[in-house]
Motif scaffolding. Sequence first.
Motif, PDB file in Angstrom:
ATOM      1  N   LYS A  84     -38.608 -15.399  31.031  1.00 18.44           N
ATOM      2  CA  LYS A  84     -38.828 -14.474  29.910  1.00 18.44           C
ATOM      3  C   LYS A  84     -38.598 -13.024  30.331  1.00 18.44           C
ATOM      4  CE  LYS A  84     -41.949 -12.761  26.512  1.00 18.44           C
ATOM      5  NZ  LYS A  84     -43.147 -12.740  25.796  1.00 18.44           N
ATOM      6  N   SER A  85     -38.983 -12.677  31.533  1.00 18.17           N
ATOM      7  CA  SER A  85     -38.808 -11.301  32.001  1.00 18.17           C
ATOM      8  C   SER A  85     -37.327 -10.906  32.101  1.00 18.17           C
ATOM      9  CB  SER A  85     -39.493 -11.099  33.349  1.00 18.17           C
ATOM     10  OG  SER A  85     -38.851 -11.866  34.351  1.00 18.17           O
ATOM     11  N   LEU A  86     -36.438 -11.889  32.112  1.00 22.68           N
ATOM     12  CA  LEU A  86     -34.999 -11.632  32.213  1.00 22.68           C
ATOM     13  C   LEU A  86     -34.297 -11.583  30.854  1.00 22.68           C
ATOM     14  CD1 LEU A  86     -34.135 -13.904  35.255  1.00 22.68           C
ATOM     15  CD2 LEU A  86     -34.322 -11.416  35.213  1.00 22.68           C
ATOM     16  N   ILE A  87     -35.030 -11.788  29.770  1.00 23.68           N
ATOM     17  CA  ILE A  87     -34.407 -11.830  28.441  1.00 23.68           C
ATOM     18  C   ILE A  87     -33.577 -10.574  28.142  1.00 23.68           C
ATOM     19  CG2 ILE A  87     -34.863 -11.886  25.946  1.00 23.68           C
ATOM     20  CD1 ILE A  87     -35.069 -14.627  27.194  1.00 23.68           C
ATOM     21  N   PRO A  88     -34.066  -9.361  28.400  1.00 24.57           N
ATOM     22  CA  PRO A  88     -33.206  -8.191  28.122  1.00 24.57           C
ATOM     23  C   PRO A  88     -31.877  -8.234  28.884  1.00 24.57           C
ATOM     24  CG  PRO A  88     -35.474  -7.488  28.411  1.00 24.57           C
ATOM     25  CD  PRO A  88     -35.415  -8.946  28.805  1.00 24.57           C
ATOM     26  N   ALA A  89     -31.907  -8.642  30.131  1.00 22.70           N
ATOM     27  CA  ALA A  89     -30.672  -8.744  30.924  1.00 22.70           C
ATOM     28  C   ALA A  89     -29.780  -9.874  30.410  1.00 22.70           C
ATOM     29  CB  ALA A  89     -31.004  -8.957  32.398  1.00 22.70           C
ATOM     30  N   ILE A  90     -30.389 -10.968  29.971  1.00 22.54           N
ATOM     31  CA  ILE A  90     -29.617 -12.080  29.414  1.00 22.54           C
ATOM     32  C   ILE A  90     -28.948 -11.648  28.117  1.00 22.54           C
ATOM     33  CG2 ILE A  90     -29.767 -14.392  28.415  1.00 22.54           C
ATOM     34  CD1 ILE A  90     -32.092 -14.918  30.439  1.00 22.54           C
ATOM     35  N   GLU A  91     -29.682 -10.944  27.266  1.00 16.94           N
ATOM     36  CA  GLU A  91     -29.105 -10.457  26.010  1.00 16.94           C
ATOM     37  C   GLU A  91     -27.928  -9.516  26.277  1.00 16.94           C
ATOM     38  OE1 GLU A  91     -32.717 -10.589  22.757  1.00 16.94           O
ATOM     39  OE2 GLU A  91     -32.437  -8.749  23.910  1.00 16.94           O
ATOM     40  N   SER A  92     -28.073  -8.664  27.255  1.00 17.95           N
ATOM     41  CA  SER A  92     -26.994  -7.745  27.621  1.00 17.95           C
ATOM     42  C   SER A  92     -25.776  -8.521  28.117  1.00 17.95           C
ATOM     43  CB  SER A  92     -27.491  -6.779  28.693  1.00 17.95           C
ATOM     44  OG  SER A  92     -26.465  -5.921  29.082  1.00 17.95           O
ATOM     45  N   ALA A  93     -26.003  -9.527  28.932  1.00 14.84           N
ATOM     46  CA  ALA A  93     -24.908 -10.359  29.444  1.00 14.84           C
ATOM     47  C   ALA A  93     -24.224 -11.104  28.301  1.00 14.84           C
ATOM     48  CB  ALA A  93     -25.437 -11.340  30.481  1.00 14.84           C
ATOM     49  N   LEU A  94     -25.008 -11.607  27.359  1.00 15.82           N
ATOM     50  CA  LEU A  94     -24.434 -12.311  26.218  1.00 15.82           C
ATOM     51  C   LEU A  94     -23.559 -11.391  25.379  1.00 15.82           C
ATOM     52  CD1 LEU A  94     -27.520 -14.410  25.071  1.00 15.82           C
ATOM     53  CD2 LEU A  94     -25.370 -15.325  25.969  1.00 15.82           C
ATOM     54  N   ALA A  95     -23.992 -10.162  25.216  1.00 19.56           N
ATOM     55  CA  ALA A  95     -23.242  -9.208  24.404  1.00 19.56           C
ATOM     56  C   ALA A  95     -21.886  -8.877  25.026  1.00 19.56           C
ATOM     57  CB  ALA A  95     -24.055  -7.931  24.209  1.00 19.56           C
ATOM     58  N   LYS A  96     -21.784  -8.975  26.342  1.00 16.37           N
ATOM     59  CA  LYS A  96     -20.551  -8.615  27.050  1.00 16.37           C
ATOM     60  C   LYS A  96     -19.679  -9.812  27.422  1.00 16.37           C
ATOM     61  CE  LYS A  96     -22.952  -4.754  29.195  1.00 16.37           C
ATOM     62  NZ  LYS A  96     -23.596  -4.316  30.423  1.00 16.37           N
ATOM     63  N   ALA A  97     -20.271 -10.995  27.483  1.00 17.03           N
ATOM     64  CA  ALA A  97     -19.559 -12.176  27.973  1.00 17.03           C
ATOM     65  C   ALA A  97     -18.510 -12.656  26.969  1.00 17.03           C
ATOM     66  CB  ALA A  97     -20.549 -13.300  28.265  1.00 17.03           C
ATOM     67  N   ALA A  98     -17.399 -13.099  27.500  1.00 17.72           N
ATOM     68  CA  ALA A  98     -16.312 -13.643  26.688  1.00 17.72           C
ATOM     69  C   ALA A  98     -16.228 -15.150  26.901  1.00 17.72           C
ATOM     70  CB  ALA A  98     -14.995 -12.983  27.099  1.00 17.72           C
ATOM     71  N   PRO A  99     -15.649 -15.874  25.967  1.00 18.65           N
ATOM     72  CA  PRO A  99     -15.439 -17.310  26.169  1.00 18.65           C
ATOM     73  C   PRO A  99     -14.649 -17.558  27.454  1.00 18.65           C
ATOM     74  CG  PRO A  99     -14.978 -16.711  23.897  1.00 18.65           C
ATOM     75  CD  PRO A  99     -15.172 -15.415  24.659  1.00 18.65           C
ATOM     76  N   GLY A 100     -15.049 -18.590  28.192  1.00 23.67           N
ATOM     77  CA  GLY A 100     -14.401 -18.908  29.450  1.00 23.67           C
ATOM     78  C   GLY A 100     -14.887 -18.078  30.625  1.00 23.67           C
ATOM     79  N   GLN A 101     -15.926 -17.299  30.395  1.00 30.53           N
ATOM     80  CA  GLN A 101     -16.462 -16.426  31.442  1.00 30.53           C
ATOM     81  C   GLN A 101     -17.874 -16.878  31.817  1.00 30.53           C
ATOM     82  OE1 GLN A 101     -17.009 -12.354  30.199  1.00 30.53           O
ATOM     83  NE2 GLN A 101     -17.038 -11.599  32.278  1.00 30.53           N
ATOM     84  N   LEU A 102     -18.191 -16.823  33.105  1.00 26.86           N
ATOM     85  CA  LEU A 102     -19.527 -17.094  33.595  1.00 26.86           C
ATOM     86  C   LEU A 102     -20.104 -15.788  34.110  1.00 26.86           C
ATOM     87  CD1 LEU A 102     -20.904 -20.051  35.500  1.00 26.86           C
ATOM     88  CD2 LEU A 102     -21.231 -17.790  36.492  1.00 26.86           C
TER      89      LEU A 102
END
Length: 108
Positions: A84-102
Amino acid sequence: MRVLLDEQLDHRLCHDFGPQFHVMTVAGRGWKGEKNGALLSLAAAEFDAFITMDRGIEYEQNWTAIDLAIVLVIAKTNRYADVKSLIPAIESALAKAAPGQLVRVSSA
């Protein structure tokens, strides 16, 4: 954004994401027990992103060929509080991530 949480992640995390994220779990979707290859194919048909803690995914699967962004969470444990403490970082990663990207999100 439609997001799928892997089965090792706590289902309560679905409620911790902002309103721009529609988050479901593997179990809630009825895909519990599916192997990673089949699971990623199923997820790509319905979701924009997949969140997992399975570190083997980047070596075992050809995720670059899948129309799905993958966020690999690296936390101390998969306990709710640790992730849960990583949710802000996960949301940021989701906003920037493209299909086919890890993208890796780490607590360290």
